[in-house]
Design a protein around this motif. Structure first.
Motif, PDB file in Angstrom:
ATOM      1  N   VAL A  11       0.871  -1.172   0.000  1.00 50.66           N
ATOM      2  CA  VAL A  11       0.000   0.000   0.000  1.00 50.66           C
ATOM      3  C   VAL A  11       0.915   1.230   0.000  1.00 50.66           C
ATOM      4  O   VAL A  11       1.647   1.473   0.952  1.00 50.66           O
ATOM      5  N   ILE A  12       0.872   1.936  -1.116  1.00 49.26           N
ATOM      6  CA  ILE A  12       1.752   3.089  -1.309  1.00 49.26           C
ATOM      7  C   ILE A  12       0.960   4.344  -0.973  1.00 49.26           C
ATOM      8  O   ILE A  12      -0.010   4.682  -1.659  1.00 49.26           O
ATOM      9  N   PHE A  13       1.364   4.996   0.095  1.00 48.89           N
ATOM     10  CA  PHE A  13       0.642   6.185   0.563  1.00 48.89           C
ATOM     11  C   PHE A  13       1.559   7.388   0.397  1.00 48.89           C
ATOM     12  O   PHE A  13       2.625   7.459   1.000  1.00 48.89           O
ATOM     13  N   THR A  14       1.170   8.327  -0.465  1.00 41.90           N
ATOM     14  CA  THR A  14       1.963   9.552  -0.618  1.00 41.90           C
ATOM     15  C   THR A  14       1.155  10.720  -0.063  1.00 41.90           C
ATOM     16  O   THR A  14      -0.069  10.759  -0.196  1.00 41.90           O
ATOM     17  N   SER A  15       1.851  11.664   0.545  1.00 43.43           N
ATOM     18  CA  SER A  15       1.146  12.780   1.171  1.00 43.43           C
ATOM     19  C   SER A  15       2.010  14.027   1.200  1.00 43.43           C
ATOM     20  O   SER A  15       3.232  13.947   1.195  1.00 43.43           O
ATOM     21  N   PHE A  54       6.918  16.444   1.436  1.00 41.94           N
ATOM     22  CA  PHE A  54       6.378  15.320   0.657  1.00 41.94           C
ATOM     23  C   PHE A  54       6.883  13.998   1.237  1.00 41.94           C
ATOM     24  O   PHE A  54       8.089  13.822   1.450  1.00 41.94           O
ATOM     25  N   GLY A  55       5.956  13.095   1.496  1.00 47.05           N
ATOM     26  CA  GLY A  55       6.339  11.832   2.117  1.00 47.05           C
ATOM     27  C   GLY A  55       5.737  10.632   1.414  1.00 47.05           C
ATOM     28  O   GLY A  55       4.689  10.723   0.769  1.00 47.05           O
ATOM     29  N   ILE A  56       6.443   9.502   1.522  1.00 46.19           N
ATOM     30  CA  ILE A  56       5.949   8.231   0.994  1.00 46.19           C
ATOM     31  C   ILE A  56       6.028   7.207   2.119  1.00 46.19           C
ATOM     32  O   ILE A  56       7.075   7.064   2.749  1.00 46.19           O
ATOM     33  N   THR A  92      -2.570  10.409  -1.562  1.00 41.38           N
ATOM     34  CA  THR A  92      -2.956   9.390  -2.533  1.00 41.38           C
ATOM     35  C   THR A  92      -2.585   8.022  -1.967  1.00 41.38           C
ATOM     36  O   THR A  92      -1.522   7.865  -1.367  1.00 41.38           O
ATOM     37  N   THR A  93      -3.461   7.063  -2.139  1.00 45.17           N
ATOM     38  CA  THR A  93      -3.204   5.692  -1.715  1.00 45.17           C
ATOM     39  C   THR A  93      -3.313   4.790  -2.929  1.00 45.17           C
ATOM     40  O   THR A  93      -4.261   4.904  -3.703  1.00 45.17           O
ATOM     41  N   ARG A  94      -2.325   3.941  -3.103  1.00 44.21           N
ATOM     42  CA  ARG A  94      -2.377   2.940  -4.168  1.00 44.21           C
ATOM     43  C   ARG A  94      -2.170   1.563  -3.560  1.00 44.21           C
ATOM     44  O   ARG A  94      -1.257   1.382  -2.761  1.00 44.21           O
ATOM     45  N   VAL A  95      -3.016   0.634  -3.947  1.00 43.99           N
ATOM     46  CA  VAL A  95      -2.856  -0.756  -3.520  1.00 43.99           C
ATOM     47  C   VAL A  95      -2.289  -1.521  -4.708  1.00 43.99           C
ATOM     48  O   VAL A  95      -2.841  -1.457  -5.820  1.00 43.99           O
ATOM     49  N   ALA A  96      -1.172  -2.211  -4.483  1.00 42.15           N
ATOM     50  CA  ALA A  96      -0.481  -2.884  -5.587  1.00 42.15           C
ATOM     51  C   ALA A  96      -0.013  -4.268  -5.158  1.00 42.15           C
ATOM     52  O   ALA A  96       0.408  -4.469  -4.021  1.00 42.15           O
ATOM     53  N   ARG A  97      -0.110  -5.208  -6.090  1.00 47.57           N
ATOM     54  CA  ARG A  97       0.300  -6.584  -5.813  1.00 47.57           C
ATOM     55  C   ARG A  97       1.760  -6.757  -6.220  1.00 47.57           C
ATOM     56  O   ARG A  97       2.131  -6.514  -7.377  1.00 47.57           O
ATOM     57  N   VAL A  98       2.583  -7.168  -5.271  1.00 44.99           N
ATOM     58  CA  VAL A  98       4.023  -7.299  -5.545  1.00 44.99           C
ATOM     59  C   VAL A  98       4.278  -8.527  -6.412  1.00 44.99           C
ATOM     60  O   VAL A  98       3.830  -9.638  -6.095  1.00 44.99           O
ATOM     61  N   GLU A  99       4.957  -8.300  -7.531  1.00 45.14           N
ATOM     62  CA  GLU A  99       5.241  -9.377  -8.485  1.00 45.14           C
ATOM     63  C   GLU A  99       6.603 -10.010  -8.220  1.00 45.14           C
ATOM     64  O   GLU A  99       6.797 -11.204  -8.380  1.00 45.14           O
ATOM     65  N   ARG A 100       7.578  -9.162  -7.881  1.00 36.43           N
ATOM     66  CA  ARG A 100       8.934  -9.666  -7.598  1.00 36.43           C
ATOM     67  C   ARG A 100       9.699  -8.595  -6.849  1.00 36.43           C
ATOM     68  O   ARG A 100       9.339  -7.420  -6.868  1.00 36.43           O
ATOM     69  N   ALA A 101      10.786  -9.040  -6.211  1.00 37.03           N
ATOM     70  CA  ALA A 101      11.629  -8.115  -5.448  1.00 37.03           C
ATOM     71  C   ALA A 101      13.068  -8.586  -5.518  1.00 37.03           C
ATOM     72  O   ALA A 101      13.334  -9.795  -5.615  1.00 37.03           O
TER      73      ALA A 101
END
Lengths: 107, 107
Positions: A11-15, A54-56, A92-101
């Motif tokens: 969950v990527i939260f930017t503000s 600005f923060g993430i 802004t909030t983005r929900v993303a499925r992690v594919e690889r790391a």
């Protein structure tokens, strides 16, 4: 935060923060992290904020279900309202499925 | 960065920086952003780094193919090597597919 490499969720939260010391923000943010750690399916959280305000924040979760439960957590919801009213000018909030790391660490 | 809301990809790059001014880092980072903007499928980038040296950069892309092409870009690859040798002590990259996004802005 090495426990989310594939199949988990980020969950990527930017503000943008209205910088003001002593407005209760730091305490609330710390408390939210503590509370998140206690939730089922929580895998970790990472955060950075620059001097420009600005923060993430990226939190990692086992499943969409865990994300939904955390979103509905009463105390979390109340703090989000405070964030909207007092601390943030943009979110802004983005929900993303992690594919690889992948990564490395200097020995 | 509102152009990635669903079906696009986020590349979450976290790093710990060996803080040292005048080591060419800022210039290289700016140049990488300029170069990324010129790549097909690039949607945007957001970055924050705190005083402790921990930073998060999230770049957004239309497709996995666009991410792969950028990874293989010769100048990008050379700068990554510099990052490993000179600027960062720890790096992690996660590729994640954005499922949904929401946000607000104070009027």
């Amino acid at each position: 935060m090495d426990s989310c490499t594939a199949g988990c969720y980020a969950v990527i939260f930017t503000s943008v923060r209205d910088a003001a010391e002593g407005d209760g923000y730091a305490e609330a943010a710390d408390h939210m992290v503590e509370l998140a750690r206690q939730q089922p399916g929580f895998l970790g959280v990472e955060s950075a904020r620059g001097a420009d305000g600005f923060g993430i924040t990226v939190s990692y979760w086992e499943s969409e279900e865990a994300i939904r439960a955390w979103k509905q957590h009463a105390e979390h919801a109340a703090t989000r309202e405070q964030g909207r009213a007092r601390w943030y000018t943009t979110c802004t909030t983005r929900v993303a499925r992690v594919e690889r790391a992948y990564g490395w660490q200097r020995p």
